[in-house]
Write an enzyme that holds these catalytic residues in place. Structure first.
Site, PDB file in Angstrom:
ATOM      1  N   LYS A  22     128.842 -64.189  15.501  1.00 29.82           N
ATOM      2  CA  LYS A  22     128.578 -65.177  16.545  1.00 29.82           C
ATOM      3  C   LYS A  22     128.570 -64.429  17.869  1.00 29.82           C
ATOM      4  CE  LYS A  22     127.967 -69.416  17.980  1.00 29.82           C
ATOM      5  NZ  LYS A  22     126.755 -70.216  17.686  1.00 29.82           N
TER       6      LYS A  22
ATOM      7  N   ASP B 189     134.688 -67.117   4.616  1.00 30.48           N
ATOM      8  CA  ASP B 189     135.316 -68.212   3.873  1.00 30.48           C
ATOM      9  C   ASP B 189     134.336 -69.379   3.760  1.00 30.48           C
ATOM     10  OD1 ASP B 189     137.421 -69.776   2.679  1.00 30.48           O
ATOM     11  OD2 ASP B 189     137.655 -70.779   4.619  1.00 30.48           O
TER      12      ASP B 189
HETATM   13  C1  IPM Z   1     139.480 -68.748  -0.265  1.00 34.80           C
HETATM   14  C2  IPM Z   1     140.413 -69.871   0.076  1.00 34.80           C
HETATM   15  C3  IPM Z   1     141.576 -69.292   0.868  1.00 34.80           C
HETATM   16  C4  IPM Z   1     141.028 -68.731   2.156  1.00 34.80           C
HETATM   17  C5  IPM Z   1     142.725 -70.273   1.141  1.00 34.80           C
HETATM   18  C6  IPM Z   1     143.229 -70.913  -0.120  1.00 34.80           C
HETATM   19  C7  IPM Z   1     143.855 -69.602   1.884  1.00 34.80           C
HETATM   20  O1  IPM Z   1     139.748 -70.879   0.757  1.00 34.80           O
HETATM   21  O2  IPM Z   1     139.909 -67.799  -0.952  1.00 34.80           O
HETATM   22  O3  IPM Z   1     138.311 -68.816   0.116  1.00 34.80           O
HETATM   23  O4  IPM Z   1     140.851 -69.461   3.142  1.00 34.80           O
HETATM   24  O5  IPM Z   1     140.758 -67.531   2.190  1.00 34.80           O
HETATM   25 MG    MG Z   2     137.657 -70.588   0.857  1.00 36.93          MG
END
Ligand code: IPM
Ligand code: MG
Length: 359
Positions: free
Chosen positions: A193, A249
């Site tokens: 970004k 994520d």
């Molecule tokens: C992932 C999950 C995790 C993250 C959570 C459960 C902490 O969403 O592995 O993508 O945010 O990394």
């Molecule tokens: Mg995730």
């Protein structure tokens, strides 16, 4: 006979059932290829909170450190949702990533021809999708300081997190991504970004510099909002994607959904050479169907395949597991999440038996 020490982290919800299937298929493939797996089970997530009060006991981290690879199922559930942040099951996962230095998260999302109709997007949009998301996993806003909820002089509370990347962090994840792209179709898209965030400007500059060392890889850049849109509009333009922790994520869930079911997708989290990697499904612990023999064990089995390929350097064994998955899908076996008309509905255990038979 080659011997491997594997730490099993069954975690919560459907975790234990799908992990049982993966262990059974690993044992079977081991018999075939003269590999011996010694499994040690340890506590993590909600199960660890119930037994010890913390989501990642020191003992668990120690067992993981002393093994060749870690096979994790899934963690979390309604029961622990109201705990303070520092005691939630998710903290265990973050602690494991940080504790083992697993900075590189590989999340492949490719659509299997047998499951095209399970995607919520049109066949012509998703047919042939084959994407590798390389997500930075131990930095960025997930770990940046300062963080916390602070009270200001007026008594108002402020929540603070910090998105931070140093050049060396960008460089090491960049290298993993360029190498991955090189082994695939040679195209890498870096997502940031940088029109708004300085941390992203640095990211883009460093990735661009690095590209001089990989002249055979074609590098492009996208802003994360556009990347999200392009993933849904025309996903086949992507091959390898590299991005930071938070963007990765989000984009990896979006990429997962292109393939129809998040119940099919594995992931690998890797650190510097010599540290054990953690291999886990992209999906969560699905507490709503836990213990009912409804879960799809395929993402867990494919995570075991990634463990063999990236963690233990046993590509033949990895091929065997991946081939077994193709065979059971070709034979029409489907768990509920990937069920379609005319297919054979099975539960978690029966899917496991079909996989064993295929092996
Ligand atoms: C992932 C999950 C995790 C993250 C959570 C459960 C902490 O969403 O592995 O993508 O945010 O990394
Ligand atoms: Mg995730």
């Amino acid at each position: 006979m080659t011997n491997y020490q594997i730490t099993l982290l069954p975690g919560d919800g459907i975790g234990p059932e799908i992990l049982d299937v993966a262990v059974a298929v690993l044992n079977r493939v081991g018999e075939k290829l003269a590999l011996q797996f010694e499994f040690k089970t340890a506590l993590m997530g909600g199960a660890a909170i119930d037994a010890t009060g913390v989501p990642l006991p020191d003992e668990t981290l120690e067992i993981c450190r002393n093994s060749d690879a870690v096979l994790l199922a899934a963690i979390g559930g309604y029961k622990w949702d109201t705990l303070p942040n520092s005691l939630r099951p998710e903290r265990g996962l973050l602690g494991l990533r940080a504790g083992l230095g697993l900075f590189a998260n590989l999340r492949p999302a490719s659509i299997l021809p047998q499951l095209i109709d399970a995607s919520s997007l049109k066949r012509e949009v998703v047919e042939g999708v084959d994407i590798m998301v390389v997500r930075e996993l131990t930095g960025g806003i997930y770990f940046g300081q300062p963080r916390g909820i602070f009270e200001t002089e007026t008594g108002e509370k402020r929540g603070v997190n910090t998105m931070v990347y140093s050049e060396s962090e960008v460089e090491r994840i960049g290298r993993v991504a360029f190498e991955a792209a090189r082994k695939r179709s040679g195209r890498l898209c870096s997502v940031d970004k940088s029109n708004v965030l300085e941390v992203s400007q640095l990211w883009r500059d460093r990735i661009t510099q690095l590209s001089a060392e990989y002249p055979d890889v074609e590098l492009s850049h996208l802003y994360v909002d556009n990347a999200a849109m392009q993933l849904l509009r025309a996903p086949k333009q992507f091959d390898t994607i590299v991005t930071g922790n938070l963007f990765g994520d989000i984009l990896s869930d979006a990429a997962a959904m292109l393939t129809g079911s998040i119940g099919m997708l594995p992931s690998a989290s890797l650190g510097v050479a010599g540290t054990p990697g953690v291999f886990e499904p992209v999906h969560g612990s699905a507490p709503d169907i836990a213990g009912q023999d409804k879960a799809n064990p395929i993402a867990q089995v494919l995570s075991a395949a990634m463990m063999l390929r990236y963690g233990l350097n046993e590509p033949t064994a990895a091929d065997c597991l991946e081939q077994a998955v193709q065979t059971v899908l070709d034979a029409g076996y489907r768990t509920g999440d990937i069920m379609s008309v005319g297919m054979k509905p099975v539960g978690c255990q029966a899917m496991g038996e079909a996989l064993l038979a295929a092996l």
